[in-house]
Structures are given as structure tokens and as C-alpha cells.
Design a protein around this motif. Structure first.
Motif, PDB file in Angstrom:
ATOM      1  N   ILE A   1      11.677  44.084  63.252  1.00 31.99           N
ATOM      2  CA  ILE A   1      10.867  45.083  63.957  1.00 31.99           C
ATOM      3  C   ILE A   1       9.585  44.465  64.483  1.00 31.99           C
ATOM      4  CG2 ILE A   1       9.520  47.204  63.638  1.00 31.99           C
ATOM      5  CD1 ILE A   1      11.737  48.126  61.720  1.00 31.99           C
ATOM      6  N   SER A   2       8.907  43.672  63.657  1.00 34.65           N
ATOM      7  CA  SER A   2       7.647  43.056  64.104  1.00 34.65           C
ATOM      8  C   SER A   2       7.886  42.056  65.236  1.00 34.65           C
ATOM      9  CB  SER A   2       6.926  42.388  62.929  1.00 34.65           C
ATOM     10  OG  SER A   2       7.681  41.298  62.440  1.00 34.65           O
ATOM     11  N   THR A   3       8.993  41.358  65.217  1.00 35.10           N
ATOM     12  CA  THR A   3       9.310  40.419  66.295  1.00 35.10           C
ATOM     13  C   THR A   3       9.513  41.155  67.615  1.00 35.10           C
ATOM     14  OG1 THR A   3      10.388  38.933  64.729  1.00 35.10           O
ATOM     15  CG2 THR A   3      10.921  38.631  67.045  1.00 35.10           C
ATOM     16  N   ILE A   4      10.239  42.246  67.573  1.00 36.34           N
ATOM     17  CA  ILE A   4      10.483  43.026  68.787  1.00 36.34           C
ATOM     18  C   ILE A   4       9.185  43.619  69.316  1.00 36.34           C
ATOM     19  CG2 ILE A   4      11.631  45.100  69.664  1.00 36.34           C
ATOM     20  CD1 ILE A   4      13.972  44.389  67.773  1.00 36.34           C
ATOM     21  N   HIS A   5       8.350  44.143  68.429  1.00 33.09           N
ATOM     22  CA  HIS A   5       7.082  44.729  68.861  1.00 33.09           C
ATOM     23  C   HIS A   5       6.119  43.682  69.414  1.00 33.09           C
ATOM     24  CE1 HIS A   5       7.778  48.855  67.899  1.00 33.09           C
ATOM     25  NE2 HIS A   5       8.094  48.576  66.655  1.00 33.09           N
TER      26      HIS A   5
END
Length: 130
Positions: free
Chosen positions: A70-74
Motif C-alpha cells: 500500500i505504501s509503495t503504491i501511494h
């Protein structure tokens, strides 16, 4: 207000007035561009979702945690938004003199408008994170 702007000028009113036909032409061009952009966005989002699903599947197999995915996508989304915002401001500064020359009168873009655009994009990013 539109009656004042679109009525023909008189000898007592030297202000340059607008033409409804020109406004409708620009409005139709803007709607067409927006429609093309929406269709393009849907096509690119579909392609990107397929690529992203393959990437997420591979990362899960390799042992990545859900929070890390999730943090990578954001982070990628935030970086892309900031780069596009900076490019649009630079392009605006570059093209504005030519556009003023084409129109025949001076248009100005206040930096407050750019600041509002940045705040809007920052708030939009904030909504996507939380």
C-alpha cells in the motif's frame, strides 16, 4: 453581468466587449478536450491495473507485506502527482507569453491560483493516503 459583457460597445463605453460565438467555440473545445482526456484516462487506468495486479502478485509471492504494498503504491501516486503539478506550472509559465500574443491582450495568472492548485492536489493526495 453577462448582459453587460456581451452587449455591443458604444462611443461612451470604450471597453472591449465579448462575443458569444467565441465563448461557445471555446466552451465546446474545452468540453471536447475534457471528454478525450476522460476516455484516455479510463484506457490508461485499465492497462495500468492489469500491470499493477501482476506486480502485486509477484511481490506477494516474494513475501511483501500488505502495508508495504500500500505504501509503495501511494508513494508512487504522490510522486507522479507532484511531478505533473510542477510540469504544468512550468508549461504554464512557458506558454503564457505566446498565448497573450495570440489573444492580443494580457492575461495574468496569479501565483495564488497556483498555490490553490497545489493545496488542492495536496489535499487530494491526503485523501488517497488515509
Amino acid at each position: 453581468m453577462s448582459d453587460v459583457y456581451f452587449e455591443p460597445s458604444s462611443m461612451y463605453d470604450p471597453v472591449k466587449h465579448g462575443d458569444k460565438a467565441v465563448v461557445y467555440i471555446f466552451l465546446s473545445i474545452a468540453v471536447l478536450i475534457l471528454l478525450i482526456a476522460c476516455i484516455n484516462f479510463m484506457n490508461l487506468s485499465t492497462v495500468r491495473a492489469v500491470e499493477r495486479s501482476k506486480e502485486v502478485g509477484l511481490r506477494k509471492v516474494m513475501g511483501a507485506l500488505r502495508n508495504h504494498l500500500i505504501s509503495t503504491i501511494h508513494c508512487e501516486s504522490i510522486l507522479l502527482t507532484l511531478i505533473s503539478c510542477l510540469l504544468s506550472i512550468g508549461l504554464l509559465q512557458l506558454v503564457m507569453p505566446f498565448y497573450n500574443q495570440l489573444l492580443g491582450y494580457e492575461l495574468s495568472v496569479f501565483m495564488e491560483c497556483v498555490a490553490y492548485l497545489f493545496i488542492f492536489s495536496r489535499d487530494h493526495i491526503g485523501c488517497r493516503i488515509f
